[in-house]
Design a protein around this motif. Structure first.
Motif, short mmCIF file in Angstrom:
data_model
loop_
_atom_site.label_atom_id
_atom_site.label_comp_id
_atom_site.label_asym_id
_atom_site.label_seq_id
_atom_site.Cartn_x
_atom_site.Cartn_y
_atom_site.Cartn_z
N HIS A 11 11.00 30.70 30.41
CA HIS A 11 11.29 29.50 29.63
C HIS A 11 12.31 28.58 30.30
CE1 HIS A 11 8.89 31.04 26.34
NE2 HIS A 11 9.56 32.19 26.38
N PHE A 12 13.15 29.13 31.15
CA PHE A 12 14.20 28.33 31.77
C PHE A 12 13.71 27.60 33.02
CE2 PHE A 12 16.18 31.62 29.29
CZ PHE A 12 17.21 30.96 28.65
N HIS A 13 12.49 27.90 33.44
CA HIS A 13 11.90 27.25 34.61
C HIS A 13 11.21 25.97 34.14
CE1 HIS A 13 10.65 27.19 38.77
NE2 HIS A 13 9.38 27.08 38.44
N LEU A 193 18.78 32.11 38.96
CA LEU A 193 19.57 31.89 37.75
C LEU A 193 18.66 31.80 36.53
CD1 LEU A 193 22.18 31.34 36.24
CD2 LEU A 193 22.05 28.95 36.99
N GLU A 194 17.54 31.12 36.67
CA GLU A 194 16.58 31.02 35.56
C GLU A 194 16.09 32.41 35.15
OE1 GLU A 194 14.85 26.68 37.04
OE2 GLU A 194 13.73 28.52 37.45
N VAL A 195 15.80 33.23 36.14
CA VAL A 195 15.35 34.59 35.85
C VAL A 195 16.44 35.40 35.17
CG1 VAL A 195 14.63 36.79 36.91
CG2 VAL A 195 13.62 34.63 37.67
N ALA A 200 18.56 38.10 30.35
CA ALA A 200 19.60 38.25 29.34
C ALA A 200 19.03 38.06 27.94
CB ALA A 200 20.73 37.26 29.60
N LEU A 201 18.21 37.02 27.78
CA LEU A 201 17.61 36.73 26.48
C LEU A 201 16.74 37.90 26.01
CD1 LEU A 201 16.96 34.73 24.19
CD2 LEU A 201 15.16 33.79 25.64
N LEU A 202 15.91 38.42 26.90
CA LEU A 202 15.01 39.50 26.51
C LEU A 202 15.75 40.81 26.28
CD1 LEU A 202 11.98 38.79 28.89
CD2 LEU A 202 12.20 38.26 26.46
#
Length: 246
Positions: A11-13, A193-195, A200-202
């Motif tokens: 989602h951050f990508h 960083l996106e990964v 962290a979220l998961l």
């Protein structure tokens, strides 16, 4: 029903997220994660990726909060180690006998040696203890050995109290020393960083599954999604020029 693809999407990508927005989000996310002791290693993972891309966090208040949180995580991990040591000392004593050569591989000076260890001496003692489990662990209950030495699986925290403490301590030391890294705005480090943000979220979402609704609400607050949304149309910040794909 929610499409399962959402759990496999990075989602951050997203080219709509500018560098400034990602910087603000990750800085706040690291601080919030670090304040919860069991997520110290997760905070450190995001901090490492953040530093590689943006350089060290320069806000003194934020740095102080992160270091305080990671210090608490390290102390919690140390207390868990000492409790586990006290709980299983009897199993080691029962198997090998007090004063035996095997017992002394684990406790050459008794439990007190570990309780009174300083940050300057604990590494040597844990290395010796890890070696003792490697050499003699086959003669002990596998559950006892795992409680001490089992590593992390995937993104989950290590089960073993030794690697858990060492990881927490490394995170605290890294937070204190991450002051000289310079920004390196490459596609590779941004994607890393996106990964890290996604992991962290998961990780926290997985931990939240068997918690109460109130606890899940509090855990959701560790992720300030509002810092990534609805700013493109109002912000004068130039969007990132990092070549990320849609």
């Amino acid at each position: 029903m929610q499409d399962f693809d959402v759990f496999f999407t990075l989602h951050f990508h997203n080219r709509q997220i500018s560098d400034d927005e990602l910087n603000g989000y990750t800085t706040e996310n690291i601080k919030l994660l670090a304040a919860t002791a069991r997520y110290g290693s997760t905070a450190a993972m995001v901090l490492t990726a953040h530093t590689a891309y943006f350089g060290a966090i320069t806000n003194e208040g934020t740095n102080a909060a992160i270091q305080k949180g990671l210090s608490k995580a390290m102390q919690t991990a140390l207390e868990s180690f000492l409790k586990t040591l006290s709980r299983h000392e009897g199993a080691i004593s029962s198997k090998f006998g007090d004063g035996s050569a095997e017992y002394l591989r684990f406790f050459p000076a008794g439990l007190t040696e570990y309780r009174e260890a300083t940050m300057d001496t604990i590494d040597q003692k844990l290395t010796r203890l890890t070696t003792a489990f490697a050499d003699l662990g086959a003669k002990l209950d596998p559950g006892v050995v795992a409680d001490f030495t089992a590593p992390a699986v995937g993104n989950a925290p290590a089960r073993g109290v030794i690697p858990r403490f060492l990881n927490a301590r490394a995170a605290q030391v890294a937070a204190k020393s991450a002051t000289t890294a310079s920004k390196n705005p490459s596609a590779t480090t941004r994607e890393a960083l996106e990964v890290a943000c996604q992991k962290a979220l998961l990780t926290v979402a997985l931990d939240a599954l068997d918690r109460s609704p109130a606890e899940r609400v509090e855990l959701r607050r560790l992720f300030p999604q509002h810092l990534l949304e609805n700013r493109a149309s109002t912000s004068t910040t130039k969007a990132t020029t990092t070549p990320v794909t849609p």
